[in-house]
Design a protein around this motif. Structure first.
Motif: not given
Length: 220
Positions: A26-43, A117-123
């Motif tokens: 769930x997100x509503x713009x590029x920033x909230x997507x970036x945060x959500x993807x960064x949080x999703x590692x090992x979760x 906290x941003x690796x190649x996959x998240x990017x």
């Protein structure tokens, strides 16, 4: 069947099973997507979607998140794996966005991967899902399925990413990234999987792999 033929058949199956692929975070713009993807590692995505509403209610812009203490962020996301590390990274990347990018999420791999906290996959996920730019993010799940299906013999996700990019047209990368993830969750588990009855493994996996995984399944 060579790899190219196999890739075309796999894409046909995936397009039939998943003609529409929704972004699971769930997100509503590029920033909230970036945060959500960064949080999703090992979760799990489900867990991320449970904690981000509270986080975004508190801070849904780089400036707002940069102003928070990492301990407060940690308390909000505490149910997510690696919360102490991720809370510091989120505050750090938010500060970098404010200080170096006018509060905007950059679009290039080079700029994204310099953020804490941003690796190649998240990017890659941010590039394709926020901006529609070419990328084929490969996580451990896609890496596992590419090997199981004989699409790559790569020893790491970087090698697998290169192989998949050669096999599939760039116009399909964004869709395939999600299709393979969904397929793995719903049809192709890592353990106890009957490859012979799988919609893709049944024709894509080698006889050697079928025998090897069959033995492991019977021992489990």
């Amino acid at each position: 069947m060579n790899r190219a033929e196999k890739a075309r058949k796999i894409q046909t199956v995936l397009d039939k099973l998943y003609p529409y692929t929704e972004i699971p975070l769930a997100h509503h713009d590029p920033f909230t997507l970036l945060v959500a993807v960064a949080l999703s590692a090992q979760t799990t995505d489900k867990k991320v979607n449970q904690v981000t509403p509270r986080l975004f209610a508190r801070a849904d812009t780089p400036a707002k998140l940069a102003a928070l203490d990492p301990d407060e962020v940690r308390d909000i996301i505490r149910e997510v794996g690696l919360a102490p590390t991720k809370s510091k990274a989120l505050v750090g990347l938010s500060k970098r966005l404010v200080e170096e990018h006018d509060g905007q999420v950059p679009r290039t791999f080079e700029e994204l991967e310099t953020l804490p906290g941003v690796g190649h996959k998240t990017a890659g996920v941010v590039r394709i899902q926020a901006f529609g730019l070419p990328a084929f993010p490969v996580d451990t799940h896609i890496h596992r399925l590419a090997a199981r299906w004989g699409l790559s013999s790569g020893k790491n996700v970087q090698h697998t990413e290169r192989d998949l990019k050669r096999l599939f047209h760039a116009d399909n990368w964004a869709r395939l990234h999600l299709q393979i993830i969904y397929f793995g969750r719903e049809h192709c588990p890592a353990v106890g999987h009957d490859l012979a009855s799988c919609p893709i493994c049944s024709f894509a996996a080698s006889k050697k792999r079928m025998v090897a995984e069959g033995k492991r399944r019977r021992k489990a």
